[in-house]
Design a protein around this motif. Structure first.
Motif, PDB file in Angstrom:
ATOM      1  N   PRO A  91      12.636 -11.360   3.246  1.00  0.00           N
ATOM      2  CA  PRO A  91      12.295 -10.057   3.401  1.00  0.00           C
ATOM      3  C   PRO A  91      12.240  -9.410   2.292  1.00  0.00           C
ATOM      4  CG  PRO A  91      14.476 -11.468   5.186  1.00  0.00           C
ATOM      5  CD  PRO A  91      13.584 -11.936   4.163  1.00  0.00           C
ATOM      6  N   MET A  92      11.569  -8.251   2.723  1.00  0.00           N
ATOM      7  CA  MET A  92      10.960  -7.278   1.367  1.00  0.00           C
ATOM      8  C   MET A  92      12.387  -7.042   0.687  1.00  0.00           C
ATOM      9  SD  MET A  92       7.887  -7.540   1.244  1.00  0.00           S
ATOM     10  CE  MET A  92       7.770  -9.176   1.526  1.00  0.00           C
ATOM     11  N   HIS A  93      13.544  -6.570   1.671  1.00  0.00           N
ATOM     12  CA  HIS A  93      14.296  -5.379   0.873  1.00  0.00           C
ATOM     13  C   HIS A  93      15.601  -6.474  -0.513  1.00  0.00           C
ATOM     14  CE1 HIS A  93      16.737  -7.880   4.226  1.00  0.00           C
ATOM     15  NE2 HIS A  93      18.202  -7.899   3.867  1.00  0.00           N
ATOM     16  N   LEU A  94      14.803  -8.186   0.228  1.00  0.00           N
ATOM     17  CA  LEU A  94      15.953  -8.960  -0.941  1.00  0.00           C
ATOM     18  C   LEU A  94      14.802  -9.083  -1.830  1.00  0.00           C
ATOM     19  CD1 LEU A  94      17.084 -11.571   1.765  1.00  0.00           C
ATOM     20  CD2 LEU A  94      17.929  -9.805   0.691  1.00  0.00           C
ATOM     21  N   GLN A  95      13.212  -8.806  -1.941  1.00  0.00           N
ATOM     22  CA  GLN A  95      12.477  -9.260  -3.359  1.00  0.00           C
ATOM     23  C   GLN A  95      12.885  -8.053  -4.396  1.00  0.00           C
ATOM     24  OE1 GLN A  95      10.554 -11.449  -2.908  1.00  0.00           O
ATOM     25  NE2 GLN A  95       9.493 -11.526  -0.379  1.00  0.00           N
ATOM     26  N   PRO A  96      12.787  -8.944  -5.294  1.00  0.00           N
ATOM     27  CA  PRO A  96      12.847  -8.034  -6.628  1.00  0.00           C
ATOM     28  C   PRO A  96      12.246  -7.710  -6.642  1.00  0.00           C
ATOM     29  CG  PRO A  96      12.685 -10.997  -7.188  1.00  0.00           C
ATOM     30  CD  PRO A  96      12.494 -10.665  -5.727  1.00  0.00           C
ATOM     31  N   ILE A  97      11.046  -7.056  -6.554  1.00  0.00           N
ATOM     32  CA  ILE A  97      10.501  -5.815  -6.991  1.00  0.00           C
ATOM     33  C   ILE A  97      11.278  -4.524  -6.071  1.00  0.00           C
ATOM     34  CG2 ILE A  97       8.317  -6.639  -4.891  1.00  0.00           C
ATOM     35  CD1 ILE A  97       7.498  -4.509  -8.545  1.00  0.00           C
ATOM     36  N   PRO A 100       0.641  -1.134  -0.445  1.00  0.00           N
ATOM     37  CA  PRO A 100       0.280   0.160   0.308  1.00  0.00           C
ATOM     38  C   PRO A 100       0.977   1.519   0.110  1.00  0.00           C
ATOM     39  CG  PRO A 100      -1.041  -1.947   1.449  1.00  0.00           C
ATOM     40  CD  PRO A 100       0.038  -1.827   1.187  1.00  0.00           C
ATOM     41  N   ILE A 101       1.852   1.612   0.371  1.00  0.00           N
ATOM     42  CA  ILE A 101       3.351   2.183   0.306  1.00  0.00           C
ATOM     43  C   ILE A 101       2.892   2.765  -0.876  1.00  0.00           C
ATOM     44  CG2 ILE A 101       5.475   3.247   1.062  1.00  0.00           C
ATOM     45  CD1 ILE A 101       5.688   0.750   3.377  1.00  0.00           C
ATOM     46  N   VAL A 102       3.431   1.660  -1.709  1.00  0.00           N
ATOM     47  CA  VAL A 102       3.305   1.450  -3.218  1.00  0.00           C
ATOM     48  C   VAL A 102       2.414   2.402  -3.806  1.00  0.00           C
ATOM     49  CG1 VAL A 102       4.587   1.166  -5.368  1.00  0.00           C
ATOM     50  CG2 VAL A 102       5.285   0.228  -3.213  1.00  0.00           C
ATOM     51  N   TYR A 103       0.891   1.952  -3.912  1.00  0.00           N
ATOM     52  CA  TYR A 103       0.072   2.408  -4.616  1.00  0.00           C
ATOM     53  C   TYR A 103      -0.127   4.112  -4.313  1.00  0.00           C
ATOM     54  CZ  TYR A 103      -2.311  -2.152  -2.985  1.00  0.00           C
ATOM     55  OH  TYR A 103      -2.229  -3.692  -3.318  1.00  0.00           O
ATOM     56  N   LEU A 104       0.400   4.691  -2.979  1.00  0.00           N
ATOM     57  CA  LEU A 104      -0.149   5.873  -3.034  1.00  0.00           C
ATOM     58  C   LEU A 104       0.796   6.421  -3.671  1.00  0.00           C
ATOM     59  CD1 LEU A 104      -0.983   5.585   0.831  1.00  0.00           C
ATOM     60  CD2 LEU A 104      -2.234   6.744  -0.938  1.00  0.00           C
ATOM     61  N   GLY A 105       1.707   6.597  -4.128  1.00  0.00           N
ATOM     62  CA  GLY A 105       3.133   6.539  -4.497  1.00  0.00           C
ATOM     63  C   GLY A 105       4.447   7.391  -4.246  1.00  0.00           C
ATOM     64  N   ALA A 106       4.289   6.699  -3.052  1.00  0.00           N
ATOM     65  CA  ALA A 106       5.127   6.915  -2.142  1.00  0.00           C
ATOM     66  C   ALA A 106       5.956   6.342  -2.026  1.00  0.00           C
ATOM     67  CB  ALA A 106       5.010   6.243  -0.429  1.00  0.00           C
ATOM     68  N   THR A 107       7.356   5.954  -1.145  1.00  0.00           N
ATOM     69  CA  THR A 107       8.699   4.886  -1.570  1.00  0.00           C
ATOM     70  C   THR A 107       8.475   4.355   0.079  1.00  0.00           C
ATOM     71  OG1 THR A 107       9.873   6.942  -2.726  1.00  0.00           O
ATOM     72  CG2 THR A 107      11.097   4.908  -1.514  1.00  0.00           C
ATOM     73  N   PRO A 108       8.916   2.723   0.241  1.00  0.00           N
ATOM     74  CA  PRO A 108       9.418   2.122   1.205  1.00  0.00           C
ATOM     75  C   PRO A 108      10.301   2.545   2.093  1.00  0.00           C
ATOM     76  CG  PRO A 108       8.543   0.440  -0.565  1.00  0.00           C
ATOM     77  CD  PRO A 108       8.404   1.901  -0.535  1.00  0.00           C
ATOM     78  N   ASN A 117      15.055  -1.397  -5.027  1.00  0.00           N
ATOM     79  CA  ASN A 117      16.067  -0.360  -4.926  1.00  0.00           C
ATOM     80  C   ASN A 117      15.058   0.600  -4.071  1.00  0.00           C
ATOM     81  OD1 ASN A 117      16.996  -0.422  -7.808  1.00  0.00           O
ATOM     82  ND2 ASN A 117      15.557  -0.089  -9.278  1.00  0.00           N
ATOM     83  N   SER A 118      14.269  -0.604  -3.370  1.00  0.00           N
ATOM     84  CA  SER A 118      14.389   0.317  -1.596  1.00  0.00           C
ATOM     85  C   SER A 118      15.851   0.931  -0.781  1.00  0.00           C
ATOM     86  CB  SER A 118      12.542   0.163  -1.135  1.00  0.00           C
ATOM     87  OG  SER A 118      12.207   0.029  -1.924  1.00  0.00           O
ATOM     88  N   PRO A 119      15.046   1.735   0.217  1.00  0.00           N
ATOM     89  CA  PRO A 119      16.408   1.877   1.210  1.00  0.00           C
ATOM     90  C   PRO A 119      16.396   0.606   2.032  1.00  0.00           C
ATOM     91  CG  PRO A 119      15.310   3.718   0.672  1.00  0.00           C
ATOM     92  CD  PRO A 119      14.714   2.745  -0.524  1.00  0.00           C
ATOM     93  N   PHE A 120      17.346   0.395   2.487  1.00  0.00           N
ATOM     94  CA  PHE A 120      17.321  -0.319   3.857  1.00  0.00           C
ATOM     95  C   PHE A 120      18.133  -0.386   4.835  1.00  0.00           C
ATOM     96  CE2 PHE A 120      19.049  -4.771   5.233  1.00  0.00           C
ATOM     97  CZ  PHE A 120      18.079  -5.273   5.946  1.00  0.00           C
TER      98      PHE A 120
END
Ligand SMILES: *Cc1c(COP(=O)(O)O)cnc(C)c1O
Length: 376
Positions: free
Chosen positions: A326-332, A92-100, A335-338
């Motif tokens: 973990p999300m930081h290991l997901q391909p999608i 949902p963070i991405v639905y809003l155009g925000a960055t996780p 590019n998100s900071p971790f």
């Protein structure tokens, strides 16, 4: 003959669900509102106590989306999220155009590490953008370090969204999970501790937040005889049919939590003497997990892996599954900071979720035990 499949977590009806669903049919309340919706919300409010206000919605994911909307998350904002979780916490963070911005776990509860959280907040502020919201998750029903996480959020004045999708019936310092966030999230998907077949709920501390959630979830219709809109709305309300199932499920929630906790004890007993496998358990008296899923961890320098156990169970038609990747290991999200180290990555590598339903029979438990005893 192959034995029937044993699932990780399957729906478990208490008995009265059909009565409430039938009532909905008999009174023609086949709509995303009605007596079951109100009664289900009331029973959740009573269960959670602590002046909770509950708006029941169509899913846990929709609830997280709405929580972020209500906290003002917009395009270009940053939202901190626990990395080790189901993707529904972060999408949902991405639905809003925000960055996780993802944060690693600590070893005790497997949830967001308060130290890495503070590092992340400081660094994002130094880079010019204060995170808008923090999303913490009680994984597998285990409460996160509520005092420490709340303290960090308060210090930087950032609202906390408590993703309690897996933790209805869990407690931290005798207070129920679902009452710790500025806004809190429940899920009633088919595999959760109780189900409405699909559904969620937003928990808040003020009636005006509940009203606003319902307003946004019913297309943001202003008071007027015609359809008047001054905001973007959503179609996120729970149906009166599904809420009927939820009403019946609330009557057996405590009983089913007890049975899940018995499953956890069942695994603890199997591996009690094991030097190779540990069963994920509460770190102290402050925590009481609903043990939505029981999980094991392989200790280091071992001859077998968690994948070996998974495959051995699979041969007997028993479902088990690796922990959340973990999300930081997901391909999608590459590019998100971790912020953090390798805790969640190691947990993912060495952990396994075991069949944990409140409806497992003695003979099913025996089948599970037959496999696991070879790994003690
Ligand atoms: C299940 C789950 C969700 C999403 O809930 P749905 O009702 O399936 O949309 C969100 N977060 C976590 C941690 C979950 O386990």
């Amino acid at each position: 003959m192959i034995d029937s499949r044993i699932y990780l977590s399957s729906p478990h009806m208490g008995g009265t669900e059909e009565k409430y669903v039938k009532e909905a049919f008999d009174t023609n309340w086949i709509a995303p509102l009605g007596p079951n919706v109100e009664a289900f919300e009331k029973s959740l409010e009573e269960y959670l106590g602590n002046k909770s206000f509950v708006a029941s919605l169509s899913s846990g994911t929709a609830t997280i989306h709405l929580a972020l909307v209500m906290l003002g998350v917009e395009q270009g904002d940053e939202v901190i999220c626990q990395s080790m979780t189901f993707s529904a916490s972060a999408n949902p963070i991405v639905y809003l155009g925000a960055t996780p911005v993802f944060v690693d776990s600590e070893k005790e509860t497997w949830n967001m590490c308060p130290i890495h959280l503070e590092t992340a907040i400081k660094d994002r502020i130094a880079k010019g953008k204060k995170p808008k919201v923090v999303i913490g998750v009680h994984l597998y029903g285990m409460p996160f370090k509520v005092d420490e996480i709340t303290e960090v959020c308060n210090k930087y004045d950032i609202p906390l969204v408590e993703d309690s999708a897996e933790a209805l019936g869990s407690y931290y310092r005798n207070k129920p999970c679902g009452t710790f966030g500025d806004l809190s999230v429940l899920s009633f998907n088919g595999n959760k501790i109780i189900t409405t077949s699909g559904g969620g709920a937003l928990v808040s501390k003020e009636s005006k937040h509940k009203e606003r959630a319902i307003f946004l979830a019913t297309q943001a219709r202003e008071k007027a005889p015609h359809y008047e809109h001054s905001q973007i709305g959503y179609n996120y309300r729970l149906s009166n049919i599904c809420a009927g199932i939820g009403r019946g499920q609330m009557e057996v929630l405590d009983k089913h939590v007890g049975l899940r906790r018995d499953m956890h004890q069942f695994y603890k007993d199997i591996f009690a003497e094991s030097e190779k496998v540990s069963v994920f358990s509460e770190p102290s008296e402050a925590y009481r997990s609903n043990h939505w899923l029981s999980c094991l961890q392989i200790k280091s320098n071992n001859k077998f892996t968690s994948e070996d156990i998974r495959l051995a169970l699979e041969v007997q038609n028993i479902e088990s599954r690796p922990l959340w990747k973990p999300m930081h290991l997901q391909p999608i999200f590459r590019n998100s900071p971790f912020y953090g180290g390798s805790i969640s990555e190691e947990l993912f590598k060495n952990g396994l979720c075991l069949p944990s339903g409140s409806n497992l029979t003695d003979s099913e438990k025996q089948r599970i035990k037959e496999v696991l005893k070879h790994f003690v």
